[in-house]
Structure formats: C-alpha cells, structure tokens
Design an enzyme around this catalytic site. Structure first.
Site, PDB file in Angstrom:
ATOM      1  N   LYS A 289      -6.559  -7.279  -0.906  1.00  0.00           N
ATOM      2  CA  LYS A 289      -6.511  -5.843  -0.601  1.00  0.00           C
ATOM      3  C   LYS A 289      -7.753  -5.161  -1.170  1.00  0.00           C
ATOM      4  O   LYS A 289      -8.190  -5.499  -2.279  1.00  0.00           O
ATOM      5  CB  LYS A 289      -5.237  -5.241  -1.190  1.00  0.00           C
ATOM      6  CG  LYS A 289      -4.981  -3.787  -0.796  1.00  0.00           C
ATOM      7  CD  LYS A 289      -3.626  -3.308  -1.304  1.00  0.00           C
ATOM      8  CE  LYS A 289      -3.347  -1.874  -0.916  1.00  0.00           C
ATOM      9  NZ  LYS A 289      -2.010  -1.415  -1.370  1.00  0.00           N
TER      10      LYS A 289
ATOM     11  N   SER B  51       1.090   0.580   2.075  1.00  0.00           N
ATOM     12  CA  SER B  51      -0.337   0.708   2.242  1.00  0.00           C
ATOM     13  C   SER B  51      -1.065  -0.634   2.353  1.00  0.00           C
ATOM     14  O   SER B  51      -2.202  -0.669   2.808  1.00  0.00           O
ATOM     15  CB  SER B  51      -0.924   1.486   1.053  1.00  0.00           C
ATOM     16  OG  SER B  51      -0.764   0.741  -0.138  1.00  0.00           O
TER      17      SER B  51
ATOM     18  N   SER C 230       4.389  -0.731  -1.210  1.00  0.00           N
ATOM     19  CA  SER C 230       3.260  -1.142  -0.373  1.00  0.00           C
ATOM     20  C   SER C 230       3.044  -2.631  -0.165  1.00  0.00           C
ATOM     21  O   SER C 230       2.201  -3.012   0.643  1.00  0.00           O
ATOM     22  CB  SER C 230       1.971  -0.533  -0.917  1.00  0.00           C
ATOM     23  OG  SER C 230       1.924   0.804  -0.526  1.00  0.00           O
TER      24      SER C 230
HETATM   25  N1  GLN Z   1       4.299   4.727   0.813  1.00  0.00           N
HETATM   26  C1  GLN Z   1       4.191   5.040  -0.573  1.00  0.00           C
HETATM   27  C2  GLN Z   1       3.151   6.123  -0.787  1.00  0.00           C
HETATM   28  O1  GLN Z   1       2.542   6.523   0.145  1.00  0.00           O
HETATM   29  C3  GLN Z   1       3.902   3.814  -1.372  1.00  0.00           C
HETATM   30  C4  GLN Z   1       2.474   3.447  -1.436  1.00  0.00           C
HETATM   31  C5  GLN Z   1       2.188   2.277  -2.328  1.00  0.00           C
HETATM   32  O2  GLN Z   1       3.092   1.542  -2.736  1.00  0.00           O
HETATM   33  N2  GLN Z   1       0.923   2.118  -2.663  1.00  0.00           N
HETATM   34  O3  GLN Z   1       2.956   6.569  -1.876  1.00  0.00           O
END
Ligand code: GLN
Length: 486
Positions: free
Chosen positions: A78, A153, A177
């Site tokens: 990532k 994400s 994410s």
């Molecule tokens: N969807 C969540 C957010 O937008 C989680 C994102 C994540 O785990 N990085 O904060």
C-alpha cells in the site's frame, strides 16, 4: 493453473521442489499485470527491479541457502508504507513526488525475507475513504466487476491480489481498510491487534487506530505474512512487547467446542439480505462441525461510527499538520509570505475528503467543543472496549458481516459522505477496541460479487481467528478470488 492464480503457500513449496523458479513466477506476475492493470488500476508505481531481485533469490536457492518460506513471493505494498528509494504518495498530490529516505519496519522484514516487491498500490488519499475513489492518482476498479469499487482504503491492495498482479499484499486498517476491500474483492484480510505490527514508517492517519496487515488468497497466506511482519519494534512506542510464537505452525481447523458469539446489533437494518444470509449460512456450517453458537449483545455498536469519525478525524487533523509545504512534498507555486504559503499549499495539496476530516478533527478538538465531542467519544470508546471484553468471557470468536453490502458502483456514494461513513459500521468497533479481526469470503451475489464475513478475536488472539477462518476455508473447499471474467 497459472502461477499468478496460486497461493503463496503453494508457490513456496513449488520453489523448493524446483517446480518453478522465482524468475518464472515474477515474469508471470509482470505479464499478468501488463495484461490487466489498465482495466484494474491497482498500481501507483511499479517496481522495475523486481526481476533482478527474483534472479538473486534463484541464485541463493541454487547455492543451497536456507531462505524464508516467503522468499521469492511477489508482494504489493500500500502506498502509505514508506519504501526507501521508492515513491510513497499516499495517493495524494501532497506527496506525489515524495521518495522516503528510509524503510518502514515492515519493509525491512519483507526485504530480509527476500520477498519480491512488485509495486506500490493505490488507496484512498491518506487512507481516508471506503472506495479508493478519493485517490488523487487514479481510480481502481473491482476485478469482479470493473464498474464497481474495490472498496477502500486499501483498494489497490485487495484488487491487486484478486487480479493476480501480486500473490499477497500489505494494507493498513484504521477503521476497516484491510477487511472491507478484502470482502468486496473476495480476498482474505487480517487487521492485527493494535501494537502487534510496527507502525514505524506507516504514514499516520489516526495513530491510535492504525495497523498494517496482510491480504492474500488464503488463510495460510495471511498467517504466513502476519508471522513475518508482527513483533516488537523499538522504533514504535506503541509496539507491544511480548512473544509472537508464530500462527502458521499453530494453524488448526478443528472447531469442536469453539464458542462463536453472534451480536444481534450487526445483523439489523441496513445490512443487505444477501450478506446476512451468507454469513448465517457460514455460521451454520461451523456449527454443524462442532462449534457452539451463542447470540450476544454489543449495545454500544450504534454509537461506533460517530465515535470513530470523531477520534479518527481528531488524530488526522493533528497528524496531517506536518504537510505544510516546508518539510515534505508539495509546495504551492505562488504565495505571499509564510502564512499564505501554508494556506495555498494545503488548499491545493489536499483533496476534499482529507480537508473534510481536518476540519472535523479541528472542530471536535477546539476548546469550546472538546468536552462535547472528543471527550465523549473517548468515553464511548472505553464502553465499546468493555463490552467486547465482557463478550470474550463468554465466547472465543465473534462473527459479523464485514460490510453491509456487496461492492457498489464507482460514483454511487462518493458525493454522500455520511452514507459512505455509515458503511463502516461493522469494522470500526474493532479498531476502537484495538482487537484483531479477519475478513474471509463467504459467498457471492447472483451477479458474482464477493461477500465477506468478519471474525473478531480478543486482544492478541490472532491464532483463534486464523484457526476459525482456516476451518471455514477447509469446509468450503478453499476460496478463489481471481475472477475468470477478467
Ligand atoms: N473507511 C474508513 C475511513 O474512511 C476507514 C479507513 C481506514 O481504515 N483507513 O476512515
């Protein structure tokens, strides 16, 4: 079966049995990536030296050297994990050309195991989002249906494994994410216990919630990669000082007597009927093989999304203060003095979602509202954690859906942030309480979109959730995440 369709565990055995070489495997991944990447868009940066590294692995094998079981296995990373000498963008204009001078601790481990890094993967900007649509760099498409999002994400991390562009990948999980894109792309994804994997070199979103974790095609793969990256690190003050005996050697698929808690709050309104049905079927399958199923209640779940967005945004607003045009990356071209430079740099460098979080975070931390929002959220956090601790006195594992729906269409939710946030309901509680959880595929919709089930464990009970996931995988006869249609 092509090499890119195989698991890391299978390929590891094949490399040792000389049924394939690391170079052949790497070439297969490169060819596959050339064939599908234009459609999928999982990669931000491709690592051109992958083949050279694979040659070195073959040479070491030929010399009879003892290598790590993951040596020669292609891995995608990532793009918020610092890679020395390789651009690390966080999918933001702010860091579009930033090349870190050092490796994250997990990258040192990946390199010392002689894994082959194939590329840096797309994500929501600074890991804020659930669809990878907030990326400044490009859109990523779900390999199972190119009109749909891969989740986020870590959308690039899940999509690249499901598309066969790498065998495994690393993602990060602040509120879901790793698990949510895994559910939407049909991969297995593990969010480790807070503190078990070093965050050194992970670009911080919400430091008290962030964890790096593995994504793969199978439970074995995820277990192997977790064993490689976990462990105490003196470079991370929140790293847990304890023994990590290794989950792979302990993998066991016997669920006789295992107590599964099923919290009713995770199966209410808003959870798609396909999702509910497939998770219930999976639970029944485990039950018919000896597990004991118990309905439980986690009443504070209804406050979890609000709590998460207050805490995560508060921390983000502080963490992202460092991007000011002085120390890293982007700086606005024209400005009038220092304050104007800060303002223009941040206005131009961050996307809308990141700005929304910074504003929300600054608001909940401001002196007039701190008690009403941030302090209250921290109290609810404790309540949520206590309810989980109580639940783990009665059961070994908690099973829920990973995400309320299958993958949605690109563009469908992006202009409705509250709708996007509400989808995080099943995953954020786990980060709020610092627990480990794994998402495994548990079926498909009629149109072939994958569905995911989440297994949550007590702190540091990675082995228990991996075993439960492994049992389910064995009973299903294995998972397959690469669609024939791609
Ligand atoms: N969807 C969540 C957010 O937008 C989680 C994102 C994540 O785990 N990085 O904060």
């Amino acid at each position: 079966m092509k090499l890119y369709e195989k698991t890391a565990a299978e390929l590891s055995d094949m490399l040792r049995a000389k049924e394939c070489s690391a170079v052949e495997l790497c070439k297969d991944i490169i060819e596959r990536t050339n064939a599908v990447e234009d459609k999928v868009g999982a990669c931000v940066t491709r690592c051109e030296d992958a083949l050279q590294k694979a040659e070195a692995v073959d040479k070491a094998f030929a010399e009879g050297k003892e290598l790590h079981p993951l040596a020669g296995i292609p891995i995608g990373i990532k793009d918020n994990i610092s890679t020395k000498g390789i651009r690390t963008t966080c999918a933001s204009k702010m860091l579009e050309n930033y090349v870190p001078p050092y490796n994250a601790t997990v990258m040192n481990k990946v390199e010392s195991a002689n894994m082959i890094v194939t590329g840096k993967l797309n994500m929501d900007e600074f890991a804020m989002g659930s669809s990878t649509e907030t990326s400044y760099i490009k859109k990523t498409h779900n390999p199972h249906n190119l009109d749909c999002v891969p989740g986020g994400s870590s959308g690039g991390s899940a999509a690249c494994v499901a598309a066969g562009e790498a065998i495994v990948s690393l993602g990060s999980d602040t509120g879901g994410s790793i698990r949510q894109p895994s559910a939407l792309c049909g991969t297995v994804g593990l969010k480790p216990t807070y503190g078990s994997v070093s965050r050194y070199g992970l670009v911080a979103f919400a430091s008290s919630l962030d964890q790096i974790g593995p994504i793969g095609k199978s439970v074995k793969d995820v277990s192997m990669l977790y064993d490689l990256i976990c462990g105490h690190d003196k470079m991370d003050a929140t790293s847990a000082y304890r023994e990590y005996p290794g989950t792979f050697v302990g993998l066991n698929n016997d669920v006789k007597g295992l107590c599964i808690g099923v919290p009713k709050e995770y199966f209410g309104e808003g959870i798609d009927s396909y999702v509910k049905e497939s998770v219930f079927n999976a639970i029944k399958l485990l039950e018919s093989n000896g597990a004991i199923v118990k309905e439980i209640s986690l009443p504070s779940t209804e406050y979890a999304v609000n709590t998460y967005y207050i805490i995560a945004s508060a921390e983000a607003s502080s963490n992202l203060a460092r991007f000011d045009g002085v120390k890293y990356g982007f700086r606005a071209k024209e400005y009038d003095g220092l304050i104007d430079m800060y303002q223009k740099t941040r206005s131009e460098g961050f996307g809308d979602e990141v700005k929304r979080r910074i504003m929300l975070g600054t608001f909940v931390l401001s002196s007039g509202f701190y008690d009403a929002y941030y302090k209250k959220a921290k109290l609810v956090q404790r309540k949520i954690a206590q309810e989980f601790s109580q639940a783990f006195k009665e059961c070994d594992v908690i099973i829920t859906p990973t995400y309320p729906t299958p993958a949605f269409k690109i563009g469908e939710n992006i202009d409705d942030p509250l709708k996007m946030y509400s989808g995080d309901i099943c995953t954020v509680t786990v980060n709020i309480a610092g627990l480990p959880a794994i998402s495994v595929p548990c079926g498909k919709t009629e149109s072939g979109l994958p569905l995911g089930m989440q297994m949550i464990g007590a702190k540091f009970a990675e082995q228990t959730i991996l075993n439960t996931a492994y049992a389910y995988e064995t009973l299903c006869g294995g998972f397959s995440c690469i669609p024939d249609t791609l």
